[in-house]
Structure formats: structure tokens, C-alpha cells
Design a protein around this motif. Structure first.
Motif, PDB file in Angstrom:
ATOM      1  N   TYR A 244     -19.223  22.380  27.641  1.00 58.19           N
ATOM      2  CA  TYR A 244     -18.927  22.127  28.827  1.00 58.19           C
ATOM      3  C   TYR A 244     -17.265  21.882  28.657  1.00 58.19           C
ATOM      4  N   ILE A 245     -16.614  21.641  29.894  1.00 57.40           N
ATOM      5  CA  ILE A 245     -15.194  21.477  29.874  1.00 57.40           C
ATOM      6  C   ILE A 245     -14.878  20.557  31.059  1.00 57.40           C
ATOM      7  N   GLN A 246     -14.067  19.440  30.668  1.00 53.91           N
ATOM      8  CA  GLN A 246     -13.762  18.589  31.755  1.00 53.91           C
ATOM      9  C   GLN A 246     -13.008  19.078  32.949  1.00 53.91           C
ATOM     10  N   LEU A 247     -13.056  18.988  34.174  1.00 50.41           N
ATOM     11  CA  LEU A 247     -12.358  19.276  35.106  1.00 50.41           C
ATOM     12  C   LEU A 247     -10.786  19.313  34.926  1.00 50.41           C
ATOM     13  N   GLN A 248     -10.262  18.244  34.444  1.00 52.01           N
ATOM     14  CA  GLN A 248      -8.926  17.868  34.195  1.00 52.01           C
ATOM     15  C   GLN A 248      -8.275  19.211  33.334  1.00 52.01           C
ATOM     16  N   ASN A 249      -9.276  19.292  32.174  1.00 52.70           N
ATOM     17  CA  ASN A 249      -8.983  20.345  31.313  1.00 52.70           C
ATOM     18  C   ASN A 249      -8.651  21.798  31.916  1.00 52.70           C
ATOM     19  N   ALA A 250      -9.610  22.027  32.811  1.00 55.10           N
ATOM     20  CA  ALA A 250      -9.828  23.318  33.745  1.00 55.10           C
ATOM     21  C   ALA A 250      -8.527  23.277  34.346  1.00 55.10           C
ATOM     22  N   LEU A 251      -8.096  22.474  34.950  1.00 55.75           N
ATOM     23  CA  LEU A 251      -6.941  22.429  35.828  1.00 55.75           C
ATOM     24  C   LEU A 251      -5.592  22.834  34.804  1.00 55.75           C
ATOM     25  N   LYS A 252      -5.727  22.186  33.645  1.00 52.30           N
ATOM     26  CA  LYS A 252      -4.573  22.699  32.721  1.00 52.30           C
ATOM     27  C   LYS A 252      -4.582  23.780  32.467  1.00 52.30           C
ATOM     28  N   ILE A 253      -5.875  24.567  31.882  1.00 54.52           N
ATOM     29  CA  ILE A 253      -5.953  26.038  31.544  1.00 54.52           C
ATOM     30  C   ILE A 253      -5.616  26.982  32.733  1.00 54.52           C
ATOM     31  N   LEU A 254      -5.631  26.494  34.103  1.00 55.44           N
ATOM     32  CA  LEU A 254      -5.429  27.172  35.028  1.00 55.44           C
ATOM     33  C   LEU A 254      -3.903  27.013  35.512  1.00 55.44           C
ATOM     34  N   ASP A 255      -3.136  26.264  34.794  1.00 56.41           N
ATOM     35  CA  ASP A 255      -1.748  26.145  34.920  1.00 56.41           C
ATOM     36  C   ASP A 255      -1.414  25.362  36.238  1.00 56.41           C
ATOM     37  N   ILE A 256      -2.406  24.538  36.754  1.00 57.03           N
ATOM     38  CA  ILE A 256      -2.365  23.786  38.029  1.00 57.03           C
ATOM     39  C   ILE A 256      -1.651  22.414  37.904  1.00 57.03           C
ATOM     40  N   ILE A 257      -1.911  22.087  36.805  1.00 61.88           N
ATOM     41  CA  ILE A 257      -1.338  20.745  36.283  1.00 61.88           C
ATOM     42  C   ILE A 257      -0.891  20.984  34.904  1.00 61.88           C
ATOM     43  N   TYR A 258      -0.038  19.805  34.323  1.00 61.32           N
ATOM     44  CA  TYR A 258       0.494  20.058  33.093  1.00 61.32           C
ATOM     45  C   TYR A 258      -0.008  18.794  32.149  1.00 61.32           C
ATOM     46  N   SER A 259      -0.386  17.862  32.681  1.00 61.27           N
ATOM     47  CA  SER A 259      -0.973  16.728  32.061  1.00 61.27           C
ATOM     48  C   SER A 259      -2.205  16.089  32.253  1.00 61.27           C
ATOM     49  N   GLY A 260      -2.836  15.324  31.534  1.00 59.03           N
ATOM     50  CA  GLY A 260      -4.547  14.934  32.184  1.00 59.03           C
ATOM     51  C   GLY A 260      -3.860  13.659  33.349  1.00 59.03           C
ATOM     52  N   GLY A 261      -2.668  13.220  33.094  1.00 58.03           N
ATOM     53  CA  GLY A 261      -2.185  11.993  34.065  1.00 58.03           C
ATOM     54  C   GLY A 261      -2.042  12.798  35.295  1.00 58.03           C
ATOM     55  N   GLU A 262      -1.634  13.788  35.502  1.00 63.07           N
ATOM     56  CA  GLU A 262      -1.340  14.501  36.639  1.00 63.07           C
ATOM     57  C   GLU A 262      -2.576  14.829  37.701  1.00 63.07           C
ATOM     58  N   SER A 263      -3.652  14.931  36.759  1.00 67.52           N
ATOM     59  CA  SER A 263      -4.900  15.184  37.419  1.00 67.52           C
ATOM     60  C   SER A 263      -5.456  14.474  38.448  1.00 67.52           C
ATOM     61  N   LYS A 264      -5.242  13.097  38.129  1.00 69.40           N
ATOM     62  CA  LYS A 264      -5.937  12.119  39.177  1.00 69.40           C
ATOM     63  C   LYS A 264      -4.961  12.055  40.441  1.00 69.40           C
ATOM     64  N   VAL A 265      -3.778  12.331  40.570  1.00 68.21           N
ATOM     65  CA  VAL A 265      -2.738  12.468  41.517  1.00 68.21           C
ATOM     66  C   VAL A 265      -3.260  13.799  42.251  1.00 68.21           C
ATOM     67  N   TYR A 266      -3.186  14.893  41.560  1.00 63.47           N
ATOM     68  CA  TYR A 266      -3.901  16.200  42.213  1.00 63.47           C
ATOM     69  C   TYR A 266      -5.129  16.080  42.751  1.00 63.47           C
ATOM     70  N   LEU A 267      -5.989  15.509  42.413  1.00 64.95           N
ATOM     71  CA  LEU A 267      -7.388  15.537  42.990  1.00 64.95           C
ATOM     72  C   LEU A 267      -7.530  14.482  44.078  1.00 64.95           C
ATOM     73  N   SER A 268      -6.509  13.538  44.351  1.00 62.18           N
ATOM     74  CA  SER A 268      -6.385  12.686  45.343  1.00 62.18           C
ATOM     75  C   SER A 268      -5.800  13.516  46.475  1.00 62.18           C
ATOM     76  N   MET A 269      -5.062  14.325  46.305  1.00 62.08           N
ATOM     77  CA  MET A 269      -4.094  14.991  47.186  1.00 62.08           C
ATOM     78  C   MET A 269      -4.599  16.343  47.543  1.00 62.08           C
ATOM     79  N   ASN A 270      -5.570  17.008  46.901  1.00 58.30           N
ATOM     80  CA  ASN A 270      -6.170  18.312  47.099  1.00 58.30           C
ATOM     81  C   ASN A 270      -7.648  18.275  47.275  1.00 58.30           C
ATOM     82  N   ASP A 271      -7.940  19.184  47.822  1.00 62.58           N
ATOM     83  CA  ASP A 271      -9.589  19.509  47.877  1.00 62.58           C
ATOM     84  C   ASP A 271      -9.858  20.421  46.865  1.00 62.58           C
TER      85      ASP A 271
END
Length: 72
Positions: A10-37
Motif C-alpha cells: 500500500y501507499i499512504q495518501l500523503q505519500n501519494a500526494l507527494k508523488i503527484l507533486d501536489i504537496i512537498y512535505s507530509g506536514g502540508e498534507s493535513k492542510v491540503y486535505l482540510s481545504m480540498n476535496d
């Protein structure tokens, strides 16, 4: 549909977001997920640690991705 290719169980969602260049660090994932569907298998997902397995479908900003395990 685009692919997210993994070579582990498996891959964690935050790591998938990094692979897709949507976020650049795991810390950004919390903010991104709270502001985007972000959808996993047609359900809104807010957990950055959500495990994505082979065949799961991730939808971000209108673009769909399917998780593919290259070892299968």
C-alpha cells in the motif's frame, strides 16, 4: 485515468500526494486535505495516513488516479 504505480502492499495518501507533486512535505498534507476535496473510492477522505491499495481510485481536483501494484 492516470496511474500511481507502487511496489509495496500500500501507499499512504500523503505519500501519494507527494508523488503527484501536489504537496512537498507530509506536514502540508493535513492542510491540503482540510481545504480540498480528495476522494478515495468515491468517498471524501481527510486522513493523511489513509492506506491506498492496488485498485483504489483517488480523485483530486477532477483528475482520477488508480493505484497499481507493479508486483501483481
Amino acid at each position: 485515468m492516470k496511474e500511481i504505480v507502487i511496489n509495496t502492499e500500500y501507499i499512504q495518501l500523503q505519500n501519494a500526494l507527494k508523488i503527484l507533486d501536489i504537496i512537498y512535505s507530509g506536514g502540508e498534507s493535513k492542510v491540503y486535505l482540510s481545504m480540498n476535496d480528495v476522494y478515495v473510492n468515491d468517498e471524501i477522505e481527510r486522513r493523511r495516513g489513509r492506506k491506498l491499495y492496488d485498485g483504489d481510485i483517488l480523485k483530486i481536483e477532477g483528475i482520477s488516479y488508480i493505484v497499481k501494484n507493479e508486483n501483481k
